[in-house]
Design a protein around this motif. Structure first.
Motif, PDB file in Angstrom:
ATOM      1  N   PRO A 134       0.828  -1.208   0.000  1.00 14.14           N
ATOM      2  CA  PRO A 134       0.000   0.000   0.000  1.00 14.14           C
ATOM      3  C   PRO A 134       0.864   1.260   0.000  1.00 14.14           C
ATOM      4  N   GLY A 135       0.622   2.118  -0.986  1.00 20.22           N
ATOM      5  CA  GLY A 135       1.393   3.353  -1.111  1.00 20.22           C
ATOM      6  C   GLY A 135       2.641   3.239  -1.956  1.00 20.22           C
ATOM      7  N   LEU A 147       8.868   4.516 -10.266  1.00 18.46           N
ATOM      8  CA  LEU A 147       9.684   4.094  -9.135  1.00 18.46           C
ATOM      9  C   LEU A 147       8.833   3.997  -7.873  1.00 18.46           C
ATOM     10  N   ALA A 148       9.376   3.350  -6.865  1.00 18.52           N
ATOM     11  CA  ALA A 148       8.642   3.144  -5.621  1.00 18.52           C
ATOM     12  C   ALA A 148       8.434   4.444  -4.855  1.00 18.52           C
TER      13      ALA A 148
END
Length: 197
Positions: A134-135, A147-148
């Protein structure tokens, strides 16, 4: 470009198991971008992030990440680089400096590990196989980067280098800490120098 294809101590793609996994991921494919996508999805989704899954042991070498099925972002990037290189795709290591403060702003900071690979059609392209949650929704969709983590706070940075080998601060933490909690308590960081401020 040769340095981004080599098998090394930490990106040890000539290891029998790593090479076999790289070959299995490429099976039935001839397009390098499709092979790269399959390698990315495998590391992102099948190798568990040590912190998210509370997993030991602490891994660093690509072969150890594959064997144990877990690693911090840095270690996962070592495995992804190995799988890509084994398939003839130049791949390196990249880093971001991110805040780890509870409010998401300011110090303390740590490094985050990701990859860049070279695709003929797109040039160097950064990917982040850290693992989604999540997120966090990293993906492979060249030429657009997904990207993360975005750079949002003062002191955070996308470091511009593409390294052929892991950098010292990362190796130091992964080689001296023996549990995932110990790594979390000693995450690597570097100072970012900004000129003309």
């Amino acid at each position: 470009m040769q340095q981004y294809l080599e098998s090394t101590e930490y990106i040890d793609w000539k290891n029998t198991e790593v090479l076999a996994r790289a070959e299995s991921l490429a099976e039935g494919l001839t397009d390098l971008e499709a092979i790269a996508r399959r390698c990315f999805v495998y590391v992102r989704d099948e190798i568990q992030h040590s912190w998210d899954f509370e997993r030991d042991p602490v891994t660093c070498k690509a072969s150890d990440v594959l064997e144990h099925g877990t690693g911090y972002c840095y270690a996962k990037s070592h495995l992804l680089a190995a799988l890509l290189r084994a398939n003839g795709i130049p791949a390196g290591l990249c880093y971001q400096r991110l805040t780890i403060s509870d409010d998401g702003d300011g110090p303390p900071f740590c490094l985050h590990g990701l990859n860049a690979l070279y695709l003929e059609e797109h040039g160097w392209y950064r990917i982040d196989a850290r693992g989604n949650k999540p997120g966090v929704a990293a993906d492979f969709c060249p030429p657009t980067e997904r990207l993360a983590f975005p750079i949002v706070s003062e002191g955070e940075a996308d470091l511009p280098e593409i390294w052929a080998e892991p950098i010292g601060p990362v190796l130091n933490v992964l080689s001296t800490q023996t549990t995932y909690k110990a790594v979390a308590d000693n995450l690597p960081d570097i100072q970012v120098v900004t000129a003309n401020q």
